[in-house]
Enzyme design. Structure first.
Site, PDB file in Angstrom:
ATOM      1  CE1 TYR A  71      -3.793  -2.654   5.702  1.00 21.78           C
ATOM      2  CE2 TYR A  71      -3.297  -0.342   5.307  1.00 21.78           C
ATOM      3  CZ  TYR A  71      -3.610  -1.598   4.824  1.00 21.78           C
ATOM      4  OH  TYR A  71      -3.731  -1.792   3.465  1.00 21.78           O
ATOM      5  CE  LYS A 111      -1.450  -4.364   3.468  1.00 18.71           C
ATOM      6  NZ  LYS A 111      -1.825  -5.652   2.850  1.00 18.71           N
ATOM      7  CB  SER A 162      -0.863  -0.022   1.265  1.00 22.73           C
ATOM      8  OG  SER A 162      -1.453   1.236   1.490  1.00 22.73           O
TER       9      SER A 162
HETATM   10  P1  NAD Z   1     -11.179  -6.718   1.353  1.00 18.20           P
HETATM   11  O1  NAD Z   1     -11.373  -6.722   2.828  1.00 18.20           O
HETATM   12  O2  NAD Z   1     -12.347  -6.435   0.496  1.00 18.20           O
HETATM   13  O3  NAD Z   1     -10.536  -8.103   0.889  1.00 18.20           O
HETATM   14  C1  NAD Z   1      -9.707  -8.875   1.717  1.00 18.20           C
HETATM   15  C2  NAD Z   1     -10.253 -10.284   1.712  1.00 18.20           C
HETATM   16  O4  NAD Z   1      -9.416 -11.117   2.527  1.00 18.20           O
HETATM   17  C3  NAD Z   1     -11.664 -10.387   2.280  1.00 18.20           C
HETATM   18  O5  NAD Z   1     -12.470 -11.090   1.369  1.00 18.20           O
HETATM   19  C4  NAD Z   1     -11.482 -11.145   3.589  1.00 18.20           C
HETATM   20  O6  NAD Z   1     -12.621 -11.932   3.883  1.00 18.20           O
HETATM   21  C5  NAD Z   1     -10.233 -11.949   3.313  1.00 18.20           C
HETATM   22  N1  NAD Z   1      -9.431 -12.314   4.491  1.00 18.20           N
HETATM   23  C6  NAD Z   1      -9.009 -11.518   5.495  1.00 18.20           C
HETATM   24  N2  NAD Z   1      -8.269 -12.201   6.360  1.00 18.20           N
HETATM   25  C7  NAD Z   1      -8.204 -13.478   5.901  1.00 18.20           C
HETATM   26  C8  NAD Z   1      -7.584 -14.666   6.358  1.00 18.20           C
HETATM   27  N3  NAD Z   1      -6.876 -14.679   7.494  1.00 18.20           N
HETATM   28  N4  NAD Z   1      -7.722 -15.795   5.624  1.00 18.20           N
HETATM   29  C9  NAD Z   1      -8.451 -15.788   4.480  1.00 18.20           C
HETATM   30  N5  NAD Z   1      -9.066 -14.686   4.005  1.00 18.20           N
HETATM   31  C10 NAD Z   1      -8.944 -13.548   4.709  1.00 18.20           C
HETATM   32  O7  NAD Z   1      -9.992  -5.691   1.060  1.00 18.20           O
HETATM   33  P2  NAD Z   1      -9.442  -5.152  -0.328  1.00 18.20           P
HETATM   34  O8  NAD Z   1      -9.733  -3.709  -0.387  1.00 18.20           O
HETATM   35  O9  NAD Z   1      -9.864  -6.026  -1.436  1.00 18.20           O
HETATM   36  O10 NAD Z   1      -7.882  -5.285  -0.064  1.00 18.20           O
HETATM   37  C11 NAD Z   1      -7.138  -6.408  -0.502  1.00 18.20           C
HETATM   38  C12 NAD Z   1      -5.680  -6.244  -0.086  1.00 18.20           C
HETATM   39  O11 NAD Z   1      -5.178  -5.028  -0.631  1.00 18.20           O
HETATM   40  C13 NAD Z   1      -5.477  -6.134   1.426  1.00 18.20           C
HETATM   41  O12 NAD Z   1      -4.298  -6.813   1.751  1.00 18.20           O
HETATM   42  C14 NAD Z   1      -5.307  -4.657   1.661  1.00 18.20           C
HETATM   43  O13 NAD Z   1      -4.526  -4.389   2.790  1.00 18.20           O
HETATM   44  C15 NAD Z   1      -4.603  -4.238   0.384  1.00 18.20           C
HETATM   45  N6  NAD Z   1      -4.804  -2.823   0.069  1.00 18.20           N
HETATM   46  C16 NAD Z   1      -6.069  -2.347  -0.052  1.00 18.20           C
HETATM   47  C17 NAD Z   1      -6.266  -0.995  -0.333  1.00 18.20           C
HETATM   48  C18 NAD Z   1      -7.652  -0.433  -0.437  1.00 18.20           C
HETATM   49  O14 NAD Z   1      -7.801   0.774  -0.383  1.00 18.20           O
HETATM   50  N7  NAD Z   1      -8.691  -1.208  -0.629  1.00 18.20           N
HETATM   51  C19 NAD Z   1      -5.162  -0.153  -0.482  1.00 18.20           C
HETATM   52  C20 NAD Z   1      -3.882  -0.682  -0.375  1.00 18.20           C
HETATM   53  C21 NAD Z   1      -3.714  -2.034  -0.084  1.00 18.20           C
HETATM   54  C1  UD1 Z   2      -6.756   5.262   3.711  1.00 20.37           C
HETATM   55  C2  UD1 Z   2      -5.874   4.661   4.769  1.00 20.37           C
HETATM   56  C3  UD1 Z   2      -4.644   4.084   4.124  1.00 20.37           C
HETATM   57  C4  UD1 Z   2      -5.016   3.112   3.025  1.00 20.37           C
HETATM   58  C5  UD1 Z   2      -5.896   3.864   2.029  1.00 20.37           C
HETATM   59  C6  UD1 Z   2      -6.336   3.040   0.878  1.00 20.37           C
HETATM   60  C7  UD1 Z   2      -6.378   6.048   6.749  1.00 20.37           C
HETATM   61  C8  UD1 Z   2      -5.841   7.072   7.701  1.00 20.37           C
HETATM   62  N1  UD1 Z   2      -5.544   5.678   5.742  1.00 20.37           N
HETATM   63  O1  UD1 Z   2      -6.042   6.262   3.075  1.00 20.37           O
HETATM   64  O2  UD1 Z   2      -3.849   3.411   5.084  1.00 20.37           O
HETATM   65  O3  UD1 Z   2      -3.869   2.605   2.383  1.00 20.37           O
HETATM   66  O4  UD1 Z   2      -7.060   4.324   2.715  1.00 20.37           O
HETATM   67  O5  UD1 Z   2      -7.367   2.197   1.275  1.00 20.37           O
HETATM   68  O6  UD1 Z   2      -7.467   5.534   6.898  1.00 20.37           O
HETATM   69  N2  UD1 Z   2     -12.093  11.806   3.574  1.00 20.37           N
HETATM   70  C9  UD1 Z   2     -13.072  12.691   3.958  1.00 20.37           C
HETATM   71  N3  UD1 Z   2     -14.237  12.217   4.492  1.00 20.37           N
HETATM   72  C10 UD1 Z   2     -14.472  10.877   4.677  1.00 20.37           C
HETATM   73  C11 UD1 Z   2     -13.462   9.966   4.262  1.00 20.37           C
HETATM   74  C12 UD1 Z   2     -12.288  10.470   3.743  1.00 20.37           C
HETATM   75  O7  UD1 Z   2     -12.898  13.900   3.824  1.00 20.37           O
HETATM   76  O8  UD1 Z   2     -15.535  10.507   5.181  1.00 20.37           O
HETATM   77  C13 UD1 Z   2     -10.854  12.320   2.963  1.00 20.37           C
HETATM   78  C14 UD1 Z   2      -9.603  11.966   3.750  1.00 20.37           C
HETATM   79  O9  UD1 Z   2      -9.341  12.932   4.741  1.00 20.37           O
HETATM   80  C15 UD1 Z   2      -8.551  11.937   2.619  1.00 20.37           C
HETATM   81  C16 UD1 Z   2      -9.344  11.448   1.407  1.00 20.37           C
HETATM   82  O10 UD1 Z   2     -10.720  11.717   1.707  1.00 20.37           O
HETATM   83  O11 UD1 Z   2      -8.085  13.238   2.377  1.00 20.37           O
HETATM   84  C17 UD1 Z   2      -9.181   9.969   1.125  1.00 20.37           C
HETATM   85  O12 UD1 Z   2      -9.466   9.257   2.327  1.00 20.37           O
HETATM   86  P1  UD1 Z   2      -9.581   7.656   2.364  1.00 20.37           P
HETATM   87  O13 UD1 Z   2     -10.483   7.184   1.294  1.00 20.37           O
HETATM   88  O14 UD1 Z   2      -9.911   7.263   3.768  1.00 20.37           O
HETATM   89  O15 UD1 Z   2      -8.129   7.157   1.974  1.00 20.37           O
HETATM   90  P2  UD1 Z   2      -6.710   7.583   2.603  1.00 20.37           P
HETATM   91  O16 UD1 Z   2      -6.852   8.413   3.804  1.00 20.37           O
HETATM   92  O17 UD1 Z   2      -5.888   8.075   1.483  1.00 20.37           O
END
Ligand code: NAD
Ligand code: UD1
Length: 338
Positions: free
Chosen positions: A150, A154, A126
């Site tokens: 978190y 990572k 991330s």
């Molecule tokens: P998500 O929660 O929708 O998907 C994660 C999936 O993993 C879920 O389906 C959950 O049920 C499963 N899971 C969790 N723990 C588990 C375990 N111990 N065994 C088996 N399954 C398990 O999240 P996502 O947004 O799809 O994110 C996927 C990956 O990407 C995560 O590792 C997250 O940290 C990373 N990531 C997400 C974002 C984001 O903004 N969505 C940003 C950066 C990194």
């Molecule tokens: C968040 C996570 C980050 C993760 C990323 C992607 C936090 C502090 N960080 O980042 O670890 O990798 O998501 O999933 O949670 N905002 C509002 N109102 C809201 C929600 C968000 O104003 O109700 C603003 C936030 O202040 C930010 C932007 O929208 O400026 C994006 O926020 P968000 O979607 O939560 O993502 P990140 O903070 O970038």
């Protein structure tokens, strides 16, 4: 039939979209998920989109015996590892759950892979690993830091993977650093389905637009950005999914480890996102500017050139497409899939 790609966490948001992209590229996804943050309905939806149902195992990556059985039975050619917990606030309250699931779970997965002689892995990292960056755009060589469990999980996993490749050059590892994944598949059949009140901007906006929440709180109007609100690199989840297919092709072609940002290379402010959403949905999104959220940063966007150079991949979908697709998904599934 080609050997499958094991997709841990494949029922989740990014995982389900990646299953679609994998199938479209001719791969066979094998999903392993404990459904702690998703529903198996997402895989039925993947089948409706592609005509192919992913292979499916319900289970936990911390279950070593299960992993051993799955790897022996299906002989996957690579693992795309999404499974983990991802809520920043929750990680501060329950750090052990995050270290257990994310770090412990990944270690157990890596051990099982090593024992099975399978050494090809794509890991979901991330942009959070850049902490509060000194400047933007952010390139892969920027210093890393974490401000919460978190993010620290990572960082730790990135380092574990580095140690593993250092110890045994037969490992092939991709560390993909996602910026802000948003949007949904264009069909409206799969999308982001957060539990409870969303923490992230985009699902919050769509839930306000659909009438589930009264108004958006904008966290801070005094950031050092052009309009005073936070700036992020919002990437369409299907672009991100296709980035994994490109990373897989590169990984299978060349040994070693690579680390790349997956982002668009463009910043978009919170208010710009609200406006784009209103334009594309025809709905008003009432908002109120409130104090900054603890732990937030002003601006974060990727230098996306390494992924372009190395993987021949770049994000193609614009902000209007992101908003239109997110809205289609929200309207068709006002209560999500659960
Ligand atoms: P998500 O929660 O929708 O998907 C994660 C999936 O993993 C879920 O389906 C959950 O049920 C499963 N899971 C969790 N723990 C588990 C375990 N111990 N065994 C088996 N399954 C398990 O999240 P996502 O947004 O799809 O994110 C996927 C990956 O990407 C995560 O590792 C997250 O940290 C990373 N990531 C997400 C974002 C984001 O903004 N969505 C940003 C950066 C990194
Ligand atoms: C968040 C996570 C980050 C993760 C990323 C992607 C936090 C502090 N960080 O980042 O670890 O990798 O998501 O999933 O949670 N905002 C509002 N109102 C809201 C929600 C968000 O104003 O109700 C603003 C936030 O202040 C930010 C932007 O929208 O400026 C994006 O926020 P968000 O979607 O939560 O993502 P990140 O903070 O970038």
């Amino acid at each position: 039939m080609p050997l499958p790609i094991l997709v841990t966490g494949g029922a989740g948001y990014i995982g389900s979209h990646t299953c679609v992209a994998l199938i479209e590229a001719g791969h066979v996804p094998l999903v392993l998920d404990n459904l702690c943050n998703s529903s198996v309905e997402s895989l039925a939806r993947v089948q409706r989109i592609t005509g192919v149902r992913p292979l499916w195992v319900e289970g936990d990556i911390r279950d070593a015996a299960l992993l051993q059985r799955v790897l022996a039975e299906h002989r996957p050619q690579a693992v795309i590892h999404f499974a983990g917990l991802k809520a920043v606030g929750e990680s501060v309250r329950e750090p052990l759950a995050y270290y257990d699931n994310n770090v412990g779970g990944t270690t157990i997965l890596l051990q099982a892979m090593q024992e099975a002689g399978l050494r090809n892995l794509i890991f979901s990292s991330s942009a959070t690993v850049y902490g509060n960056p000194a400047s933007v755009p952010i390139s892969e060589d920027f210093p890393r830091s974490a401000t919460n469990p978190y993010g620290r999980s990572k960082l730790m996993i990135e380092d574990i993977l580095g140690d593993l490749v250092g110890a045994d050059p037969r490992w092939r590892v991709a560390r993909l650093r996602y910026f802000n994944p948003v949007g949904a598949h264009a069909s409206g059949l799969i999308g982001e389905d957060p539990r409870g009140i969303p923490n992230n901007l985009m699902p919050y906006i769509t839930q306000v637009a659909v009438g589930r929440l009264p108004e958006l709180q904008v966290f801070g109007g005094d950031w050092p950005t052009p309009d005073g609100t936070g700036v992020r690199d919002f990437i369409h989840v299907m672009d991100l999914a296709e980035g994994h297919v490109a990373a897989l092709a590169h990984l299978l072609g060349e040994p070693g480890m690579f680390t790349v940002n997956l982002g668009t290379g463009q910043g978009c402010s919170v208010l710009q996102m609200v406006q784009a959403f209103e334009r594309n949905s025809g709905r008003r999104v009432p908002y109120r500017i409130v104090p900054r959220r603890a732990g937030d940063i002003a601006a974060c966007w990727a230098d996306a050139s390494a992924a372009h150079r190395l993987l021949h991949w770049q994000a193609r979908r614009d902000l209007d497409t992101i908003c239109a697709d997110a809205w289609r998904w929200q309207q068709a599934n006002p209560q999500g899939l659960r």
